[in-house]
Structures are given as C-alpha cells and as structure tokens.
Write a protein that holds these residues in place. Sequence first.
Motif: not given
Length: 144
Positions: A77-106
């Motif tokens: 989601g769009n909130g992950t970029e500012k959180c990435r520097p704070f959330i650490k650990g081997a179990n924390a995973h992030f995607v490079d692109e922002v996943i948007h809430p598109l209608a196709e996923y509803m």
Amino acid sequence: MGIPLIAVPTLEVIAEAARSIVGEDWLLCPMIDARRMEVYTAFFDSTGRALTDTVSAIIDADSFVEELKQHQILFVGNGTEKCRPFIKGANAHFVDEVIHPLAEYMFKPAFLRMQTSQYEDVAYWEPFYLKDFVATVAKNKVIH
C-alpha cells in the motif's frame, strides 16, 4: 430500485490485490498513508480474511515487532514507503511498486458478501473513516 449495496473496505481490496504474492502462512498488512508517521492498517491472512480491525498506527521501530516474530508479513500500500526504514527483520517483506485498491480486486470480497447476503442498508450506511475530518485554516496564508 432494490439494488443491494455491498461495502468492501479499501484495506481489504489492497490485501486481495497482494494475495498472489504471499505464501500460505504469511500475513498481509496493507497500509494507507495517514500523513506524518501514521498509517491506517489491519492484518489479513493469506486467504484475505481480516484478522484485526482497521487501526490508525504511528509507525516507529517497535511497530509490529511481536507479529514479525511469529509470521512472514508482506507490507503493501501507499503507506509502506515511509514505514520501510522502521520495520525491520527477516520476516518483514515489501514490494517495490505500490499496490493500489483497484476495482478488479473488489470482485472476490464483494462476491463472498453477496453469497452470504452481507448487504448494507442504503438509507443508513456511511463510509467508514477511522478519524473524523476536521477542517483547519492554513496558518501561513499567502496572498498572491
């Protein structure tokens, strides 16, 4: 017209969009930027089922420490970029692109609600905004 209303929360739509990326025992943590160091977030399992209510969380080095000890977690989601520097650990995973809430996923969440007749009362339903909107006047007004 008798058309039922089906409400699907935005965080659930983002989680649904990311489900194909995670393993079976992973958690999904969609995040919507709420300004400053705050995000709106919730946890979902790998099937898209909500595990927690939506919360407003201020992100720091202690955020999600307990959850990360127990699970692989994909933060999206769009909130992950500012959180990435704070959330650490081997179990924390992030995607490079922002996943948007598109209608196709509803579709899947809406279809499941339709199958169980989880409809909203059109006359009384209101969107869920975690916080009340408070309008403010800018402190440094500049006249051009």
